[in-house]
Enzyme design. Structure first.
Site, PDB file in Angstrom:
ATOM      1  N   ARG A  35       7.941  -5.167   6.116  1.00  0.00           N
ATOM      2  CA  ARG A  35       7.976  -3.978   5.269  1.00  0.00           C
ATOM      3  C   ARG A  35       8.411  -2.709   5.994  1.00  0.00           C
ATOM      4  O   ARG A  35       9.288  -1.983   5.500  1.00  0.00           O
ATOM      5  CB  ARG A  35       6.596  -3.766   4.637  1.00  0.00           C
ATOM      6  CG  ARG A  35       6.449  -2.442   3.904  1.00  0.00           C
ATOM      7  CD  ARG A  35       5.003  -2.218   3.463  1.00  0.00           C
ATOM      8  NE  ARG A  35       4.058  -2.334   4.549  1.00  0.00           N
ATOM      9  CZ  ARG A  35       3.839  -1.384   5.456  1.00  0.00           C
ATOM     10  NH1 ARG A  35       4.513  -0.248   5.413  1.00  0.00           N
ATOM     11  NH2 ARG A  35       2.951  -1.549   6.413  1.00  0.00           N
ATOM     12  N   HIS A  63       1.290   1.913   2.426  1.00  0.00           N
ATOM     13  CA  HIS A  63       2.333   1.732   1.419  1.00  0.00           C
ATOM     14  C   HIS A  63       3.371   0.745   1.924  1.00  0.00           C
ATOM     15  O   HIS A  63       3.535   0.548   3.132  1.00  0.00           O
ATOM     16  CB  HIS A  63       3.003   3.067   1.069  1.00  0.00           C
ATOM     17  CG  HIS A  63       3.878   3.624   2.167  1.00  0.00           C
ATOM     18  ND1 HIS A  63       5.215   3.318   2.279  1.00  0.00           N
ATOM     19  CD2 HIS A  63       3.603   4.469   3.193  1.00  0.00           C
ATOM     20  CE1 HIS A  63       5.728   3.938   3.323  1.00  0.00           C
ATOM     21  NE2 HIS A  63       4.762   4.651   3.897  1.00  0.00           N
ATOM     22  N   CYS A  64       4.045   0.085   0.981  1.00  0.00           N
ATOM     23  CA  CYS A  64       5.168  -0.781   1.307  1.00  0.00           C
ATOM     24  C   CYS A  64       6.432  -0.078   0.836  1.00  0.00           C
ATOM     25  O   CYS A  64       6.460   1.133   0.689  1.00  0.00           O
ATOM     26  CB  CYS A  64       4.997  -2.157   0.680  1.00  0.00           C
ATOM     27  SG  CYS A  64       4.974  -2.148  -1.120  1.00  0.00           S
ATOM     28  N   ALA A  65       7.488  -0.835   0.566  1.00  0.00           N
ATOM     29  CA  ALA A  65       8.765  -0.218   0.199  1.00  0.00           C
ATOM     30  C   ALA A  65       8.692   0.514  -1.133  1.00  0.00           C
ATOM     31  O   ALA A  65       9.421   1.480  -1.356  1.00  0.00           O
ATOM     32  CB  ALA A  65       9.859  -1.275   0.149  1.00  0.00           C
TER      33      ALA A  65
END
Length: 593
Positions: free
Chosen positions: A119, A22-24
């Site tokens: 990230r 996942h990223c932000a």
């Protein structure tokens, strides 16, 4: 059923997931097969703000600020721990996933490398930016002096508070080195250690010895000292990001080479040792200085444009950002902002960037107003989360991926907001900031000439918002579909829907009969629905009797099980006819019985 379970089911189940990161704001899936995913079904899940299909069997789901909880909930599902292992072919396919993205895959991989290098530290950067804003506000109110000037002697208590944000930005190169090395499958702690060499106090003190001398390189005066007869350039690497990125770009392939040529039973010792033996001096003597100069050249080019015409610069930056962010092109500019602050004590890019951010958030606010008016629950949830992430955190991705890129009419309205905000800045004069911050409501005090900056971002925000409210962001068809979905369609629209006649031929009727039989018969089918233009979604009571081979013999191109008792029949452009034929078949059998 939990949202996490629904998400896993919607992407084909746990066994279809090769990897999940996942990223932000987004869940990032690498799948075995992404062709059968129903985007509309994914976007209908509670908490999901949008879905972004990508090439190379990749799929992203926008969750906004709740992405970490969603990631944890998905990984906590029993089936995620009981997934079948990857086959050798699947392992190889996953390893070369970056190479199946088309002829320009290297561009995609490059920007993904940049994104994944920054990230994981977005949270710490956001936290530090709020500390910076607090210091700026105290300085503006006259409580303390100019906190950003190193010559200012702050009282001990305030000096300590000023250290809170520096703990992030001074050691930013180490964080970037760790993430970038990890992204390229090198030992991240080796990358960390290599970058730490040039940040040691002892390294910096070499430039202060009697043997040090100065020279002009690429138009800049630098400090040199001879190490075994080889000149070493001594820089201060605090807040630099180009050197660790370049270092990792070399360390990754080197690590891969060393693992290939060194026997497996010796790799634990000799791969990191040889990597450090090569990369430590290489980074200190060559890669580090090159990274510093690259950053200086990019920053100098932007400064030249700003120096030539601050008015043009203030307009170009907000107009360019809506196209740069989806492509990942904004990451190098973030590095330049950090470099400007480290070298000159202030940055001139973040002010115009704020005009873009607030134009983006204004468009989202307009969508939210229309969603409340039209009682669109899903869009209202999406826009609320995206607006909160934007106004409080300065993060634009939930708005972009969750809303703006899905509705092409939004961009012209948003660009007008960018233009108006840029014009206000251009006519009003320059706006700078002494530290890197996320452009949100909370960080407005961090900018010099607060009144001008506040007027610019307000103009950008309300221009985009009003244009979206007045002219809408949907096509007439999208508006009608939204109203039908919420039960607010007018009588004319409902009449049109109710009187729609679908003519089903003998071929479709015969195939529908065979498909139903292959699905276990009429008694086994609970519901049939036409979805995603090319698919028929079938809800069964029991999936055990389903005969996929019989479906194929009956002319069905493909059948995909998306949940325990839910199947998608990939029927092509005539899917609506087949869905109607199956429903009529079920209805006729019910009448006979």
């Amino acid at each position: 059923m939990s949202a996490a379970q629904e998400i896993v089911n919607s992407v084909g189940g746990a066994d279809n997931i090769i990897s999940l990161t996942h990223c932000a704001t987004r869940l990032r899936f690498q799948l075995r097969d992404a062709s059968s995913i129903d985007v509309a079904e994914v976007e209908g899940i509670t908490g999901v703000m949008g879905a972004v299909p990508q090439s190379g069997e990749r799929f992203q789901i926008i969750m906004g600020g709740g992405v970490q909880n969603a990631f944890n909930d998905i990984n906590a599902l029993p089936e995620m721990s009981a997934k079948r292992p990857l086959s050798d072919d699947e392992l190889k396919a996953s390893a070369r996933a970056g190479g199946v993205r088309g002829r320009f895959s290297w561009v995609d991989s490059f920007f993904e490398f940049l994104s994944d290098s920054f990230r994981p530290i977005l949270g710490s950067l956001l936290g530090a930016s709020l500390f910076i804003t607090f210091m700026a506000l105290m300085s503006t109110l006259g409580v303390i002096g100019n906190w950003a000037d190193p010559r200012t002697e702050l009282p001990p208590s305030w000096a300590f508070v000023n250290l809170l944000w520096q703990s992030v930005f001074v050691f930013l190169p180490l964080m970037v080195a760790y993430n970038a090395s990890k992204k390229l499958n090198a030992d991240p702690w080796v990358g960390f250690a290599i970058m730490a060499l040039v940040m040691l106090p002892g390294f910096t003190s070499l430039g202060e010895s009697d043997a040090a001398y100065t020279a002009v390189i690429a138009g800049s005066e630098v400090t040199l000292i001879d190490i075994f007869g080889v000149p070493l350039t001594v820089f201060g690497y605090s807040s630099q990001v180009f050197p660790p990125l370049l270092m990792a770009a070399v360390l990754g392939p080197l690590y891969k080479l060393l693992k290939r040529i060194i026997p497996e039973n010796l790799q634990l010792i000799f791969v990191p040792f040889l990597a450090m033996l090569i990369m430590l001096p290489l980074t200190a003597f060559l890669i580090g200085p090159i990274g510093v100069f690259i950053g200086a050249w990019v920053a100098g080019g932007l400064a030249a444009i700003n120096g030539f015409s601050p008015f043009i610069f203030a307009i170009l930056v907000p107009l360019a950002y809506p196209f740069m962010v989806p492509l990942g092109l904004h990451w190098p500019l973030n590095a330049v902002m950090l470099l400007n602050i480290a070298e000159h004590g202030s940055d001139f890019i973040q002010g115009p960037m704020g005009a873009w951010n607030f134009a983006c958030f204004g468009a989202t606010a307009g969508v939210l107003v229309l969603a409340w008016r039209d009682k669109e629950v899903q869009m209202r949830q999406t826009a609320t989360g995206a607006l909160a992430a934007g106004l409080l955190g300065g993060i634009s991705e939930p708005s972009l991926y969750g809303i703006h890129l899905r509705f092409k009419k939004i961009y012209p309205r948003m660009l007008m907001g960018c233009l108006v905000g840029g014009l206000v800045l251009g006519f009003g004069g320059s706006v700078t900031t002494n530290a890197f911050v996320f452009t949100s409501l909370l960080t407005i005090p961090a900018f010099s000439n607060i009144a001008l900056y506040g007027a610019a971002v307000a103009a950008a925000f309300f221009t985009s918002m009003l244009l979206v409210i007045i002219f809408d962001y949907r096509t007439p068809e999208q508006k009608a579909a939204a109203r039908r979905a919420t039960g607010t369609a007018d009588e004319a629209e409902q009449a049109t829907v109710e009187t729609k006649v679908i003519v089903v031929g003998d071929v479709e009727t015969n195939q529908a009969k065979q498909w139903v039989a292959a699905l276990g018969g009429e008694d086994n089918v609970s519901a049939v629905e036409w979805v995603a233009e090319t698919r028929v979604r079938v809800q069964l009571k029991d999936s055990t009797p389903v005969d996929v081979e019989a479906l194929a013999r009956a002319g069905l191109p493909a059948a995909v099980q998306v949940a325990d008792d839910t199947w998608h029949l990939i029927a092509g452009p005539e899917a609506e006819l087949y869905a109607t034929a199956i429903n009529r078949r079920l209805g006729s059998v019910a009448l006979v019985s």
